[in-house]
Design a protein around this motif. Structure first.
Motif, PDB file in Angstrom:
ATOM      1  N   ASP A  93       0.907  -1.339   0.043  1.00 48.58           N
ATOM      2  CA  ASP A  93       0.032  -0.227  -0.097  1.00 48.58           C
ATOM      3  C   ASP A  93       0.844   1.324  -0.234  1.00 48.58           C
ATOM      4  OD1 ASP A  93      -2.188  -1.553   0.270  1.00 48.58           O
ATOM      5  OD2 ASP A  93      -2.036  -1.738   2.366  1.00 48.58           O
ATOM      6  N   LYS A  94       2.148   1.076   0.334  1.00 45.91           N
ATOM      7  CA  LYS A  94       2.843   2.191   0.570  1.00 45.91           C
ATOM      8  C   LYS A  94       4.299   2.051  -0.138  1.00 45.91           C
ATOM      9  CE  LYS A  94       0.924   3.345   5.117  1.00 45.91           C
ATOM     10  NZ  LYS A  94       1.410   3.247   6.379  1.00 45.91           N
ATOM     11  N   ILE A  95       4.728   3.207  -0.485  1.00 42.05           N
ATOM     12  CA  ILE A  95       6.262   3.127  -0.927  1.00 42.05           C
ATOM     13  C   ILE A  95       6.862   4.216  -0.679  1.00 42.05           C
ATOM     14  CG2 ILE A  95       5.688   4.241  -3.282  1.00 42.05           C
ATOM     15  CD1 ILE A  95       7.868   2.485  -4.508  1.00 42.05           C
ATOM     16  N   VAL A  96       8.275   3.958  -0.157  1.00 44.03           N
ATOM     17  CA  VAL A  96       9.388   5.071   0.253  1.00 44.03           C
ATOM     18  C   VAL A  96      10.376   4.894  -0.983  1.00 44.03           C
ATOM     19  CG1 VAL A  96      10.697   6.452   1.887  1.00 44.03           C
ATOM     20  CG2 VAL A  96       8.559   5.303   2.645  1.00 44.03           C
ATOM     21  N   ALA A  97      10.843   5.893  -1.823  1.00 46.61           N
ATOM     22  CA  ALA A  97      11.659   5.568  -2.744  1.00 46.61           C
ATOM     23  C   ALA A  97      12.657   6.588  -3.016  1.00 46.61           C
ATOM     24  CB  ALA A  97      11.120   5.371  -4.092  1.00 46.61           C
ATOM     25  N   SER A  98      13.968   6.550  -3.159  1.00 40.65           N
ATOM     26  CA  SER A  98      14.763   7.660  -3.509  1.00 40.65           C
ATOM     27  C   SER A  98      15.661   7.437  -4.826  1.00 40.65           C
ATOM     28  CB  SER A  98      15.796   7.945  -2.179  1.00 40.65           C
ATOM     29  OG  SER A  98      16.365   6.936  -1.946  1.00 40.65           O
ATOM     30  N   VAL A  99      15.887   8.596  -5.381  1.00 43.00           N
ATOM     31  CA  VAL A  99      16.720   8.620  -6.724  1.00 43.00           C
ATOM     32  C   VAL A  99      17.769   9.559  -6.681  1.00 43.00           C
ATOM     33  CG1 VAL A  99      14.844   7.310  -7.928  1.00 43.00           C
ATOM     34  CG2 VAL A  99      14.967   9.889  -8.070  1.00 43.00           C
ATOM     35  N   PRO A 100      18.854   9.400  -7.327  1.00 46.51           N
ATOM     36  CA  PRO A 100      19.789  10.657  -7.617  1.00 46.51           C
ATOM     37  C   PRO A 100      18.925  11.282  -8.743  1.00 46.51           C
ATOM     38  CG  PRO A 100      20.381   8.497  -8.669  1.00 46.51           C
ATOM     39  CD  PRO A 100      19.263   8.270  -8.164  1.00 46.51           C
ATOM     40  N   LEU A 101      19.184  12.727  -8.578  1.00 45.96           N
ATOM     41  CA  LEU A 101      18.692  13.523  -9.445  1.00 45.96           C
ATOM     42  C   LEU A 101      19.608  13.921 -10.586  1.00 45.96           C
ATOM     43  CD1 LEU A 101      16.967  16.299  -6.940  1.00 45.96           C
ATOM     44  CD2 LEU A 101      15.781  14.524  -8.378  1.00 45.96           C
ATOM     45  N   LYS A 102      19.091  14.287 -11.635  1.00 40.43           N
ATOM     46  CA  LYS A 102      20.111  14.535 -12.775  1.00 40.43           C
ATOM     47  C   LYS A 102      20.783  15.962 -12.552  1.00 40.43           C
ATOM     48  CE  LYS A 102      19.902  15.169 -17.688  1.00 40.43           C
ATOM     49  NZ  LYS A 102      18.650  15.147 -18.951  1.00 40.43           N
ATOM     50  N   LEU A 103      22.210  15.892 -12.880  1.00 43.09           N
ATOM     51  CA  LEU A 103      22.870  17.135 -12.490  1.00 43.09           C
ATOM     52  C   LEU A 103      23.394  17.528 -13.966  1.00 43.09           C
ATOM     53  CD1 LEU A 103      24.899  16.085  -9.478  1.00 43.09           C
ATOM     54  CD2 LEU A 103      23.005  17.501  -9.404  1.00 43.09           C
ATOM     55  N   TRP A 104      23.016  18.891 -14.094  1.00 41.09           N
ATOM     56  CA  TRP A 104      23.381  19.401 -15.612  1.00 41.09           C
ATOM     57  C   TRP A 104      24.819  19.709 -15.526  1.00 41.09           C
ATOM     58  CZ3 TRP A 104      26.095  23.708 -15.355  1.00 41.09           C
ATOM     59  CH2 TRP A 104      25.887  24.887 -14.219  1.00 41.09           C
ATOM     60  N   PHE A 105      25.507  19.549 -14.761  1.00 41.77           N
ATOM     61  CA  PHE A 105      27.060  19.686 -14.777  1.00 41.77           C
ATOM     62  C   PHE A 105      27.564  18.404 -14.614  1.00 41.77           C
ATOM     63  CE2 PHE A 105      25.397  20.575 -10.417  1.00 41.77           C
ATOM     64  CZ  PHE A 105      26.361  19.815  -9.686  1.00 41.77           C
ATOM     65  N   ALA A 106      27.065  17.388 -14.635  1.00 46.56           N
ATOM     66  CA  ALA A 106      27.722  15.998 -14.526  1.00 46.56           C
ATOM     67  C   ALA A 106      27.227  15.190 -15.163  1.00 46.56           C
ATOM     68  CB  ALA A 106      27.918  15.567 -13.010  1.00 46.56           C
ATOM     69  N   PRO A 107      27.697  13.968 -15.973  1.00 47.13           N
ATOM     70  CA  PRO A 107      27.188  12.980 -16.748  1.00 47.13           C
ATOM     71  C   PRO A 107      26.381  11.861 -15.619  1.00 47.13           C
ATOM     72  CG  PRO A 107      29.338  12.738 -16.692  1.00 47.13           C
ATOM     73  CD  PRO A 107      29.112  13.963 -16.012  1.00 47.13           C
ATOM     74  N   ALA A 108      25.717  11.034 -16.347  1.00 43.04           N
ATOM     75  CA  ALA A 108      25.147  10.094 -15.428  1.00 43.04           C
ATOM     76  C   ALA A 108      26.219   9.038 -14.795  1.00 43.04           C
ATOM     77  CB  ALA A 108      24.087   9.193 -16.375  1.00 43.04           C
ATOM     78  N   TYR A 109      26.129   8.573 -13.726  1.00 39.45           N
ATOM     79  CA  TYR A 109      27.001   7.687 -13.208  1.00 39.45           C
ATOM     80  C   TYR A 109      27.186   6.392 -13.768  1.00 39.45           C
ATOM     81  CZ  TYR A 109      29.240   4.492  -9.873  1.00 39.45           C
ATOM     82  OH  TYR A 109      29.973   3.670  -9.143  1.00 39.45           O
ATOM     83  N   ARG A 110      28.408   6.077 -14.028  1.00 40.00           N
ATOM     84  CA  ARG A 110      28.770   4.855 -14.748  1.00 40.00           C
ATOM     85  C   ARG A 110      30.117   4.357 -13.844  1.00 40.00           C
ATOM     86  NH1 ARG A 110      29.633   3.650 -20.986  1.00 40.00           N
ATOM     87  NH2 ARG A 110      30.363   1.416 -21.045  1.00 40.00           N
ATOM     88  N   SER A 111      30.158   3.103 -13.269  1.00 41.97           N
ATOM     89  CA  SER A 111      31.311   2.521 -12.809  1.00 41.97           C
ATOM     90  C   SER A 111      32.343   2.138 -13.684  1.00 41.97           C
ATOM     91  CB  SER A 111      31.140   1.306 -11.951  1.00 41.97           C
ATOM     92  OG  SER A 111      32.224   0.950 -11.484  1.00 41.97           O
ATOM     93  N   LYS A 112      33.641   2.183 -13.583  1.00 46.10           N
ATOM     94  CA  LYS A 112      34.739   1.787 -14.626  1.00 46.10           C
ATOM     95  C   LYS A 112      35.153   0.623 -14.104  1.00 46.10           C
ATOM     96  CE  LYS A 112      36.433   6.393 -15.649  1.00 46.10           C
ATOM     97  NZ  LYS A 112      36.469   7.441 -14.822  1.00 46.10           N
ATOM     98  N   THR A 113      34.645  -0.019 -13.142  1.00 41.68           N
ATOM     99  CA  THR A 113      35.184  -1.444 -12.767  1.00 41.68           C
ATOM    100  C   THR A 113      34.037  -2.412 -12.810  1.00 41.68           C
ATOM    101  OG1 THR A 113      35.004  -0.756 -10.232  1.00 41.68           O
ATOM    102  CG2 THR A 113      37.165  -0.656 -11.292  1.00 41.68           C
ATOM    103  N   ASP A 114      32.746  -1.996 -12.467  1.00 46.23           N
ATOM    104  CA  ASP A 114      31.655  -2.948 -12.177  1.00 46.23           C
ATOM    105  C   ASP A 114      30.729  -2.742 -13.487  1.00 46.23           C
ATOM    106  OD1 ASP A 114      29.419  -4.421 -11.433  1.00 46.23           O
ATOM    107  OD2 ASP A 114      29.438  -3.650  -9.267  1.00 46.23           O
TER     108      ASP A 114
END
Length: 174
Positions: A93-114
């Motif tokens: 019945d309920k959800i609590v969710a968080s997300v990273p916000l898009k930053l205009w000054f940085a690209p989307a996160y992408r690990s170089k090792t995983d």
């Protein structure tokens, strides 16, 4: 205790928001494998069950079978190709969710090792709200916060003022 773990500010804000909306008597299904924050929830009296590492873009069995009244998803939906699908399948019945916000000054996160640790989505607040609403959720409360880093430069300076995380409490529309 979370004060000795990283990232302190994110955990502190997430826990405060969770405590504001969810009481410890409500069973929680936490999307994602056991992690430091699911342990923090348990330390604070929450009954938490985690998913087992299944591909949440394709495998909804545990979500469909869960009797939990609350689903939490902390920094999970940005990793999914189609988060709408799992949001529709949640029976709680309920959800609590968080997300990273898009930053205009940085690209989307992408690990170089995983190869699995990457963000397919980084949301603007209106996009995440729309996703939840379209999937049948009614947003009741939200909160955003910045996440400064201890580095020098223009981007670290911008991170002091620019919100990086967005958390939402929503209830299933009936």
């Amino acid at each position: 205790m979370y004060e000795k773990t990283f990232p302190v500010k994110r955990y502190k804000n997430t826990l405060a928001f969770l405590q504001k909306h969810i009481n410890t008597q409500e069973a929680i299904l936490d999307l994602g494998v056991k992690n430091p924050f699911s342990e923090i929830m348990k330390q604070h009296g929450y009954k938490v069950e985690n998913t087992s590492g299944e591909d949440l873009d394709l495998d909804f069995e545990l979500i469909k079978k869960s009797k939990a009244k609350v689903v939490t998803a902390f920094e999970i939906f940005e990793h999914l190709l189609a988060p709408y699908n799992i949001l529709r399948e949640i029976k709680a019945d309920k959800i609590v969710a968080s997300v990273p916000l898009k930053l205009w000054f940085a690209p989307a996160y992408r690990s170089k090792t995983d190869p699995w640790d990457r963000h397919y989505h980084e949301f603007e607040t209106w996009q995440f709200n729309w996703l939840l609403e379209k999937a049948g959720w009614e947003i009741k409360d939200t909160f955003r916060w910045a996440n400064p880093v201890r580095k020098l430069g223009i981007r670290p300076l911008l991170r002091i003022f620019t919100p990086r995380y967005y958390i939402v409490y929503a209830e299933r529309k009936r």
